[in-house]
Design a protein around this motif. Sequence first.
Motif, PDB file in Angstrom:
ATOM      1  N   THR A  22      45.216  27.987 -29.943  1.00 47.55           N
ATOM      2  CA  THR A  22      45.041  26.718 -29.250  1.00 47.55           C
ATOM      3  C   THR A  22      45.856  26.684 -27.960  1.00 47.55           C
ATOM      4  O   THR A  22      45.393  26.193 -26.930  1.00 47.55           O
ATOM      5  N   ILE A  23      47.071  27.221 -28.000  1.00 46.80           N
ATOM      6  CA  ILE A  23      47.924  27.259 -26.806  1.00 46.80           C
ATOM      7  C   ILE A  23      47.238  28.041 -25.689  1.00 46.80           C
ATOM      8  O   ILE A  23      47.140  27.576 -24.551  1.00 46.80           O
ATOM      9  N   GLY A  24      46.736  29.221 -25.990  1.00 46.94           N
ATOM     10  CA  GLY A  24      46.044  30.023 -24.978  1.00 46.94           C
ATOM     11  C   GLY A  24      44.759  29.384 -24.509  1.00 46.94           C
ATOM     12  O   GLY A  24      44.419  29.433 -23.324  1.00 46.94           O
ATOM     13  N   CYS A  64      49.024  35.145 -30.087  1.00 49.39           N
ATOM     14  CA  CYS A  64      47.632  34.777 -30.349  1.00 49.39           C
ATOM     15  C   CYS A  64      46.891  34.201 -29.143  1.00 49.39           C
ATOM     16  O   CYS A  64      45.716  34.466 -28.943  1.00 49.39           O
ATOM     17  N   GLY A  65      47.574  33.398 -28.348  1.00 49.37           N
ATOM     18  CA  GLY A  65      46.921  32.729 -27.227  1.00 49.37           C
ATOM     19  C   GLY A  65      46.297  33.663 -26.212  1.00 49.37           C
ATOM     20  O   GLY A  65      45.364  33.294 -25.495  1.00 49.37           O
ATOM     21  N   ILE A  66      46.783  34.893 -26.157  1.00 56.08           N
ATOM     22  CA  ILE A  66      46.246  35.872 -25.208  1.00 56.08           C
ATOM     23  C   ILE A  66      44.761  36.109 -25.464  1.00 56.08           C
ATOM     24  O   ILE A  66      43.987  36.316 -24.531  1.00 56.08           O
ATOM     25  N   ASP A  67      44.352  36.055 -26.723  1.00 55.40           N
ATOM     26  CA  ASP A  67      42.936  36.279 -27.031  1.00 55.40           C
ATOM     27  C   ASP A  67      42.046  35.216 -26.404  1.00 55.40           C
ATOM     28  O   ASP A  67      40.970  35.521 -25.885  1.00 55.40           O
ATOM     29  N   ALA A  68      42.483  33.955 -26.401  1.00 56.51           N
ATOM     30  CA  ALA A  68      41.690  32.892 -25.773  1.00 56.51           C
ATOM     31  C   ALA A  68      41.629  33.086 -24.263  1.00 56.51           C
ATOM     32  O   ALA A  68      40.584  32.855 -23.641  1.00 56.51           O
ATOM     33  N   ILE A  69      42.714  33.533 -23.678  1.00 56.27           N
ATOM     34  CA  ILE A  69      42.742  33.790 -22.234  1.00 56.27           C
ATOM     35  C   ILE A  69      41.755  34.893 -21.883  1.00 56.27           C
ATOM     36  O   ILE A  69      41.026  34.807 -20.884  1.00 56.27           O
ATOM     37  N   GLN A  70      41.677  35.916 -22.718  1.00 55.60           N
ATOM     38  CA  GLN A  70      40.712  36.993 -22.477  1.00 55.60           C
ATOM     39  C   GLN A  70      39.278  36.470 -22.531  1.00 55.60           C
ATOM     40  O   GLN A  70      38.459  36.786 -21.667  1.00 55.60           O
ATOM     41  N   VAL A  71      38.982  35.672 -23.551  1.00 55.08           N
ATOM     42  CA  VAL A  71      37.620  35.164 -23.736  1.00 55.08           C
ATOM     43  C   VAL A  71      37.228  34.211 -22.610  1.00 55.08           C
ATOM     44  O   VAL A  71      36.153  34.327 -22.030  1.00 55.08           O
ATOM     45  N   LEU A  83      48.307  41.182 -17.395  1.00 53.49           N
ATOM     46  CA  LEU A  83      49.542  41.951 -17.391  1.00 53.49           C
ATOM     47  C   LEU A  83      50.581  41.227 -18.234  1.00 53.49           C
ATOM     48  O   LEU A  83      50.476  40.018 -18.451  1.00 53.49           O
ATOM     49  N   PHE A  84      51.568  41.967 -18.685  1.00 61.44           N
ATOM     50  CA  PHE A  84      52.597  41.390 -19.537  1.00 61.44           C
ATOM     51  C   PHE A  84      53.960  41.530 -18.886  1.00 61.44           C
ATOM     52  O   PHE A  84      54.332  42.608 -18.418  1.00 61.44           O
ATOM     53  N   HIS A  85      54.683  40.431 -18.849  1.00 60.29           N
ATOM     54  CA  HIS A  85      56.069  40.361 -18.390  1.00 60.29           C
ATOM     55  C   HIS A  85      56.815  39.780 -19.581  1.00 60.29           C
ATOM     56  O   HIS A  85      57.053  38.577 -19.665  1.00 60.29           O
ATOM     57  N   MET A  86      57.095  40.638 -20.558  1.00 58.54           N
ATOM     58  CA  MET A  86      57.562  40.196 -21.867  1.00 58.54           C
ATOM     59  C   MET A  86      58.916  39.497 -21.794  1.00 58.54           C
ATOM     60  O   MET A  86      59.926  40.113 -21.450  1.00 58.54           O
ATOM     61  N   ARG A  87      58.871  38.208 -22.131  1.00 58.04           N
ATOM     62  CA  ARG A  87      60.071  37.392 -22.159  1.00 58.04           C
ATOM     63  C   ARG A  87      60.159  36.571 -23.443  1.00 58.04           C
ATOM     64  O   ARG A  87      61.081  35.807 -23.636  1.00 58.04           O
ATOM     65  N   GLY A  88      59.148  36.678 -24.302  1.00 58.14           N
ATOM     66  CA  GLY A  88      59.141  35.930 -25.545  1.00 58.14           C
ATOM     67  C   GLY A  88      58.909  34.445 -25.346  1.00 58.14           C
ATOM     68  O   GLY A  88      59.241  33.647 -26.210  1.00 58.14           O
ATOM     69  N   LYS A  89      58.344  34.077 -24.220  1.00 57.66           N
ATOM     70  CA  LYS A  89      58.094  32.670 -23.900  1.00 57.66           C
ATOM     71  C   LYS A  89      56.603  32.390 -23.954  1.00 57.66           C
ATOM     72  O   LYS A  89      55.791  33.249 -23.614  1.00 57.66           O
ATOM     73  N   GLN A  90      56.257  31.171 -24.350  1.00 53.45           N
ATOM     74  CA  GLN A  90      54.866  30.735 -24.258  1.00 53.45           C
ATOM     75  C   GLN A  90      54.676  30.246 -22.829  1.00 53.45           C
ATOM     76  O   GLN A  90      54.634  29.050 -22.532  1.00 53.45           O
TER      77      GLN A  90
END
Length: 186
Positions: A22-24, A64-71, A83-90
């Motif tokens: 839902t977030i994504g 999980c939200g990344i999947d909605a962004i892809q779709v 791209l990923f800038h891993m920070r552990g943040k939503q």
Amino acid sequence: MENKKLWEKCVAFHGHECGGLTIGYKAALYALKLLDVSKGDSSESQGCVSKDEELVCIAENDACGIDAIQVILGCSVGKGNLLFHMRGKQAFSFYNRRNGKSVRLVLRPRPGGMTRAESFAYYQALKPEEMFEVKDTKLALPKGAKIFRSMACSRCGEITSENMIRIQGDEILCLDCYEEYNRFSV
């Protein structure tokens, strides 16, 4: 829920409904609005706005939200516009190459002590404007994806992208076969 058909497409891709999806989902829809993606660029009922690299997402998590962004937005690792800038943040930075607009969406804190089901219901009930703090992007728009030549590693024979090749002595080596030299290693 803004668009039931599009939500169902996200769920089918992800495999289940959850608060993270839902977030994504809501971040992607909000990004379309904030980046002024025109109706000609988007078929919101079908998703997949970015046929190439028109829209870019830099995600600060791999949840999980990344999947909605892809779709919805058509951003993917393979196209080079996810791209990923891993920070552990939503948090998600979105860029529209067509008009130069960009935005960073940061999820606002939710009330504590919720079960997974309560969290899902909470996010489903919120409007994107209520869920996210809108900020300026911190990272520059990445360059477009580049295609590199393929080369065979002298040792293992596996084909490797030329930007990941190292030369050691007379050998052309992939990163797995390359032996890093460091005078301080034990």
